[in-house]
Design an enzyme around this catalytic site. Structure first.
Site, short mmCIF file in Angstrom:
data_model
loop_
_atom_site.label_atom_id
_atom_site.label_comp_id
_atom_site.label_asym_id
_atom_site.label_seq_id
_atom_site.Cartn_x
_atom_site.Cartn_y
_atom_site.Cartn_z
N HIS A 1 12.75 0.55 27.08
CA HIS A 1 12.19 1.88 26.79
C HIS A 1 12.72 2.98 27.71
O HIS A 1 12.92 4.09 27.25
CB HIS A 1 10.65 1.89 26.85
CG HIS A 1 10.05 3.26 26.68
ND1 HIS A 1 10.07 3.93 25.47
CD2 HIS A 1 9.42 4.09 27.56
CE1 HIS A 1 9.47 5.11 25.63
NE2 HIS A 1 9.08 5.23 26.88
N HIS B 1 9.05 4.03 18.89
CA HIS B 1 9.63 4.78 17.76
C HIS B 1 9.62 3.98 16.46
O HIS B 1 10.32 4.32 15.51
CB HIS B 1 11.09 5.17 18.10
CG HIS B 1 11.21 6.16 19.20
ND1 HIS B 1 10.71 7.45 19.11
CD2 HIS B 1 11.77 6.08 20.44
CE1 HIS B 1 10.96 8.11 20.23
NE2 HIS B 1 11.59 7.30 21.05
#
Ligand SMILES: [Fe+2]
Ligand SMILES: [Fe+2]
Length: 297
Positions: A187, A70
């Site tokens: 993650h 991101h």
């Protein structure tokens, strides 16, 4: 002499940030870390990081921050990525991508015997390629290139493997076993129970003629640190929204959840002489939402 490094998993939304603000004094008291690192890729409403949030997290005592897939969701962070040497993006993004692929951090209180400052800590983030959407370079090749550029024989090296597949993460752990102090997975936002110091593996060779035939061991490993965020959720997102989408296939905004915020990560002890890890302990600290800063008073 050893250095204690705390690394925290993906900080998710306001709940994650407030949990961190509340728990940081207790975390410091309990673990007495020389360095605190965190993945901040989900800090800005669940996706990305803004310069303002970066400053807030740094003010809480996070010495270095990493970002995962991101990384560029909030475009305004690109300037901070270029300017601040304690914020990194993954090393296996293209060279033209904004930001740097590794950072050098100095443990705050590390002074080795004789009064000399102890080793630096280099942090590198790699993105996995299995079940991931971003087109990135080969993480195993890239880590070889990065390690060859760093003074890794005199420094503590911590590698964050930001990946979806457990197989790819544990493979990186064994691949780097004995060569770096830690390989820590992030993650997936769910903490795993496999924190350990990888043992020596004398019978294993390396494919491709790597010089480290027969790893020495001493690499701290965990498949996922878990998130620093709301655990009454689906990976940090509101349960009702995700269930609506998954049960009907119709769109629902994946708003960030709030319930049961916790601070998760690991504490690692690294020997300053051998540069290898001697201990790893999981951190899982619940926040109290009836107390500040969750409440105004
Ligand atoms: Fe994340
Ligand atoms: Fe991610």
């Amino acid at each position: 002499m050893s250095i204690r490094i705390v690394m925290l998993g993906d900080i998710v939304g306001t709940a994650g940030r407030l949990a961190l603000a509340q728990c940081m004094p207790a975390l410091r008291e309990r673990y007495q870390p020389n360095l605190v690192i965190a993945n901040a890729e989900n800090a800005a409403n669940g996706s990305g990081l803004t310069p303002a949030l970066h400053s807030k997290l740094a003010a809480m005592g996070i010495d270095g921050m990493t970002l995962g897939d991101h990384v560029y969701k909030k475009k305004e962070i690109m300037r901070t990525l270029e300017e601040d040497p304690t914020l990194i993006r993954a090393a296996n993004l293209p060279a033209s991508a904004a930001g740097r692929g590794w950072m050098r951090l100095t443990p705050t209180t590390s002074v080795a015997a004789g009064g000399e400052r102890g080793p630096s800590v280099y942090v590198i983030t790699l993105l996995g390629r299995v079940f991931m959407n971003l087109p990135v370079n080969h993480p195993f090749e890239v880590i070889e290139q990065v390690l060859s550029q760093l003074p890794s024989r005199e420094s503590i090296v911590l590698v964050e493997m930001h990946a979806e597949a457990t197989s790819e993460k544990v493979a990186m752990g064994w691949y780097l076993n004995g060569r770096v102090a830690a390989v820590l997975g992030t993650h997936t936002h769910i903490p795993t129970a496999d924190a350990r110091i990888l043992p020596a593996e004398p019978q294993h060779g390396r494919p491709g003629g790597s010089p480290t035939l027969g790893a020495a061991g001493g690499t701290a490993y965990i498949t996922d640190l878990g998130m620093t965020g709301p655990y009454d959720s689906i990976l940090g997102r509101r349960i009702d929204r995700v269930l609506h989408h998954m049960t009907t296939s119709m769109h629902a905004p994946y708003d960030v959840a709030e319930g049961n915020p916790r601070v998760c990560g690991v504490s690692i002890d690294v020997n300053e002489t051998s540069l290898r890890a001697t201990a790893i302990e999981r951190i899982d600290m619940p926040a109290d939402v009836t107390k500040p800063p969750f409440t105004s008073g």
